[in-house]
Design an enzyme around this catalytic site. Sequence first.
Site, PDB file in Angstrom:
ATOM      1  N   THR A  58       0.860  -1.180   0.000  1.00  0.00           N
ATOM      2  CA  THR A  58       0.000   0.000   0.000  1.00  0.00           C
ATOM      3  C   THR A  58       0.896   1.230   0.000  1.00  0.00           C
ATOM      4  O   THR A  58       1.574   1.517   0.991  1.00  0.00           O
ATOM      5  CB  THR A  58      -0.922   0.022   1.229  1.00  0.00           C
ATOM      6  OG1 THR A  58      -1.783  -1.120   1.197  1.00  0.00           O
ATOM      7  CG2 THR A  58      -1.784   1.287   1.246  1.00  0.00           C
ATOM      8  N   LYS A  60      -7.629   1.002  -2.662  1.00  0.00           N
ATOM      9  CA  LYS A  60      -7.186   0.645  -1.313  1.00  0.00           C
ATOM     10  C   LYS A  60      -7.405   1.809  -0.354  1.00  0.00           C
ATOM     11  O   LYS A  60      -7.755   1.617   0.817  1.00  0.00           O
ATOM     12  CB  LYS A  60      -5.708   0.249  -1.325  1.00  0.00           C
ATOM     13  CG  LYS A  60      -5.141  -0.120   0.054  1.00  0.00           C
ATOM     14  CD  LYS A  60      -5.878  -1.298   0.701  1.00  0.00           C
ATOM     15  CE  LYS A  60      -5.361  -1.603   2.111  1.00  0.00           C
ATOM     16  NZ  LYS A  60      -4.038  -2.253   2.118  1.00  0.00           N
ATOM     17  N   LYS A  82       0.173   5.491   8.333  1.00  0.00           N
ATOM     18  CA  LYS A  82       0.846   5.651   7.044  1.00  0.00           C
ATOM     19  C   LYS A  82      -0.172   5.662   5.912  1.00  0.00           C
ATOM     20  O   LYS A  82      -0.140   6.517   5.020  1.00  0.00           O
ATOM     21  CB  LYS A  82       1.869   4.524   6.854  1.00  0.00           C
ATOM     22  CG  LYS A  82       2.674   4.602   5.553  1.00  0.00           C
ATOM     23  CD  LYS A  82       2.103   3.750   4.442  1.00  0.00           C
ATOM     24  CE  LYS A  82       2.206   2.267   4.726  1.00  0.00           C
ATOM     25  NZ  LYS A  82       1.744   1.443   3.563  1.00  0.00           N
TER      26      LYS A  82
END
Length: 287
Positions: free
Chosen positions: A97, A172, A240
């Site tokens: 990701t 995502k 993150k």
Amino acid sequence: MAKLAFLGLGVMGAPMAGHLKAAGHDVTVFNRTRSKAGDWVARHGGAWAETPRQAAEGAEFVLCCVGNDDDLRQVCLGPDGAFAGMQPGAIFVDHTTVSAAVTRELARAARDLGLGYVDAPVSGGQAGAENGQLSVMCGGSGADFDAAAPVIDAYARICRRMGDVGAGQITKMCNQIAIAGLVQALSESLAFAKKSGLEVEKVVEVISQGAAGSWQMANRHKTMDAGQFDHGFAVDWMRKDLAICLAAADEVGASLPVTALVDQFYKDVQRMGGGRWDTSSLIARLG
């Protein structure tokens, strides 16, 4: 069966690579901590390489699951990077990701070398990786996706092309945005139930059968009630991901007020020493 390289043997990458080997593929792995690569080979067979370049040499597909943008650049680029070892026509599949920006940057570099590129972030957590039941959201050309999909199927419950390069990462982000708000709402619901003198298990038994039901409720309510967070997807990684979401929202002019707020709540959890706790630890800050 294909000749593959897999870069990154963390809690997600190691079982994913294991499923590829179990499916009969010829797998060479790379990990920055060499002992992990050696342990993986001892368990699954295959081979391990000293550098991403060496792992990628002769591979039809190079798959990757590392930590962040910088990690991905490091394993892809430079004289020891995977791109330097890949032959024209080979396809790089990134399960990390990362930002859509670095995805497009690396896809351009790959294209200049005659390589295919598919961004393919996953959802389903460590359990999904171990059980081969990940949701995989992909970006890339139709031809690259069609070639890579049968390989990805070794650990996928669903694998779909969402659009061109970068579309997988954007999807995502949608996933993480939805999870962030849901976990906060679930945390508030369970904390409210406890402070009101109700038994959490009974509450969940009833409300999970209606519109409030969710994967998070079914799989996390017991550990949340018990204050157990030493499992699952870490708060540090969620922050993150949410930083990527918020930056991308600014780029396209989208408003994510709940996501921005929950990101700060996760910051509170980090200050409590919970950076490695599961994301369901949001309930810990509610007292």
